[in-house]
Design a protein around this motif. Structure first.
Motif, short mmCIF file in Angstrom:
data_model
loop_
_atom_site.label_atom_id
_atom_site.label_comp_id
_atom_site.label_asym_id
_atom_site.label_seq_id
_atom_site.Cartn_x
_atom_site.Cartn_y
_atom_site.Cartn_z
N ALA A 47 2.27 -0.67 13.71
CA ALA A 47 2.37 -1.33 12.41
C ALA A 47 2.80 -0.35 11.32
CB ALA A 47 1.02 -1.98 12.06
N LEU A 48 2.37 0.90 11.43
CA LEU A 48 2.67 1.89 10.40
C LEU A 48 4.08 2.48 10.53
CD1 LEU A 48 -0.67 3.93 10.39
CD2 LEU A 48 0.16 2.44 8.56
N GLU A 49 4.63 2.49 11.74
CA GLU A 49 5.88 3.21 11.98
C GLU A 49 7.02 2.86 11.04
OE1 GLU A 49 8.88 4.43 15.65
OE2 GLU A 49 7.25 2.98 15.98
N PRO A 50 7.35 1.57 10.82
CA PRO A 50 8.48 1.29 9.93
C PRO A 50 8.25 1.74 8.49
CG PRO A 50 7.35 -0.74 10.55
CD PRO A 50 6.81 0.34 11.42
N TRP A 51 7.00 1.75 8.05
CA TRP A 51 6.69 2.15 6.68
C TRP A 51 6.65 3.65 6.54
CZ3 TRP A 51 7.61 -1.59 3.60
CH2 TRP A 51 7.46 -2.90 4.06
N ARG A 52 6.27 4.34 7.61
CA ARG A 52 6.37 5.81 7.59
C ARG A 52 7.82 6.25 7.46
NH1 ARG A 52 1.77 6.85 12.21
NH2 ARG A 52 0.32 8.03 10.92
N LEU A 53 8.72 5.52 8.12
CA LEU A 53 10.14 5.85 8.04
C LEU A 53 10.69 5.55 6.64
CD1 LEU A 53 11.36 4.45 11.48
CD2 LEU A 53 11.04 6.85 10.85
N LYS A 54 10.23 4.48 6.04
CA LYS A 54 10.72 4.10 4.71
C LYS A 54 10.15 4.98 3.61
CE LYS A 54 11.35 0.10 1.68
NZ LYS A 54 11.16 -1.38 1.53
N PRO A 104 8.81 8.48 3.82
CA PRO A 104 8.46 9.72 4.52
C PRO A 104 7.65 10.69 3.67
CG PRO A 104 10.78 9.72 3.86
CD PRO A 104 10.26 8.34 3.60
N GLU A 105 7.68 10.51 2.35
CA GLU A 105 6.94 11.41 1.47
C GLU A 105 5.44 11.10 1.43
OE1 GLU A 105 8.13 7.94 -1.24
OE2 GLU A 105 8.77 8.91 0.62
N VAL A 106 5.04 9.96 1.95
CA VAL A 106 3.62 9.58 1.91
C VAL A 106 2.88 10.15 3.11
CG1 VAL A 106 1.99 7.65 1.97
CG2 VAL A 106 4.09 7.46 0.60
N GLU A 107 1.86 10.94 2.83
CA GLU A 107 0.99 11.43 3.90
C GLU A 107 0.09 10.30 4.37
OE1 GLU A 107 -2.86 14.43 4.44
OE2 GLU A 107 -1.55 14.64 2.68
N ALA A 111 0.82 -1.21 0.00
CA ALA A 111 0.00 0.00 0.00
C ALA A 111 0.86 1.26 0.00
CB ALA A 111 -0.93 -0.01 1.21
N PHE A 112 1.91 1.29 0.80
CA PHE A 112 2.78 2.46 0.84
C PHE A 112 3.46 2.68 -0.51
CE2 PHE A 112 2.30 2.73 5.38
CZ PHE A 112 2.68 4.02 5.71
N GLU A 113 3.92 1.61 -1.14
CA GLU A 113 4.56 1.77 -2.44
C GLU A 113 3.57 2.30 -3.48
OE1 GLU A 113 7.29 -0.64 -5.72
OE2 GLU A 113 6.71 -1.62 -3.84
N ALA A 114 2.33 1.81 -3.42
CA ALA A 114 1.31 2.27 -4.35
C ALA A 114 1.01 3.75 -4.14
CB ALA A 114 0.04 1.45 -4.19
#
Length: 291
Positions: free
Chosen positions: A219-226, A228-231, A169-172
């Motif tokens: 659950a979101l924290e590691p993906w927020r770090l990876k 950072p440009e995603v709101e 989802a983050f990559e998308a």
């Protein structure tokens, strides 16, 4: 070497919608699209007129027409296509084994006859090792054009259980440059239905929702770090996971859910949340398997 996105086509409007979605996604992510049409000569036992040569030509025409349309609309697209001599389910699963994702068209809302090539799509979604994206046509016609809206993902379980779903989802969202809405639905444990006192005690300490909010944040924290440009918009709500997710995804351009496979008398089945979203979401739905 570019990552590959596989799309299954059968000449229907739904499969053309899937092919166009796959092409836009590939251009957006600098990926290669491999178009697959499964066709295997199978003489019928009933007295129906069949012609192997005619069917083989039609299989090639489906690919040629799909390729021509995609090339015309997406001139920068890296594209290949093949007729796979097999029945649809194993052909699609084999083609997508090493791909980034598999894209299928979907039609209708029936429990079994609701996907590309009848029930085959549901079998593929339940068995695929890679994410499968289900794309619907509008009014029987493929939907071409731009994408609007945010990406919405359903988060369940702990950090590890939801890692692949959130990663997809983050990559998308990053590729589209749009916000990501992460949704976690929860219900009180059954004991609260029989113990008003227990529920009262929990409410005195702020209820259970803060615990659910903390689980989503972890659950979101590691993906927020990876990414950072995603709101990121985090949403926690009490209720049925499928209903909450569909409500939050009413204006989404893509919904991402996890998949749990269960065996039943009619073969492999997907989980109830994925099933509900697949059958009632108007936008494409990505079903990501847990590992």
């Amino acid at each position: 070497m570019k990552r590959t996105l596989v799309v299954g086509v059968d000449g229907s409007a739904e499969s053309l919608a899937a092919a166009d979605w796959a092409a836009r996604e590939a251009v957006r992510r600098d990926m290669h699209v491999h178009v697959v049409h499964a066709w295997l000569w199978q003489p019928l036992a009933v007295p129906v007129v069949q012609n192997r040569g005619t069917e083989a030509r039609r299989a090639r025409e489906i690919l040629e027409e799909t390729e021509a349309g995609l090339t015309r609309r997406h001139p920068r697209l890296s594209l290949s296509a093949e007729v796979v001599p097999d029945v649809p389910v194993p052909a699609l699963l084999r083609a997508a084994k090493d791909a980034e994702m598999l894209v299928l068209g979907t039609r209708g809302h029936g429990a079994l006859a609701g996907f590309l090539l009848g029930s085959y799509g549901q079998q593929v979604i339940a068995s695929a090792e890679r994410p499968v994206v289900s794309v619907r046509a509008r009014d029987g016609q493929p939907v071409f054009g731009g994408d609007e809206g945010e990406v919405v993902v359903g988060q369940q379980g702990g950090v590890q259980e939801s890692a692949e779903v959130l990663g997809f989802a983050f990559e998308a969202a990053a590729a589209r440059k749009v916000p990501l809405r992460a949704v976690r639905a929860w219900s009180p444990p059954p004991v609260y239905g029989y113990s008003p006192g227990s529920m009262w005690i929990a409410e005195q300490f702020g209820g259970l929702e803060p615990f659910e909010e903390d689980a989503l944040d972890q659950a979101l924290e590691p993906w927020r770090l990876k990414f950072p440009e995603v709101e990121v918009v985090a949403h926690v709500e009490r209720g049925s996971a499928g209903q909450v997710l569909l409500s939050e995804a009413s204006d989404a351009q893509l919904v991402v859910v996890g998949r749990r496979v269960r065996e039943s008398g009619v073969g492999a089945r997907i989980g109830s949340v994925a099933h509900a979203v697949l059958h009632h979401s108007a936008c494409p739905v990505a079903v990501v398997p847990h590992h």
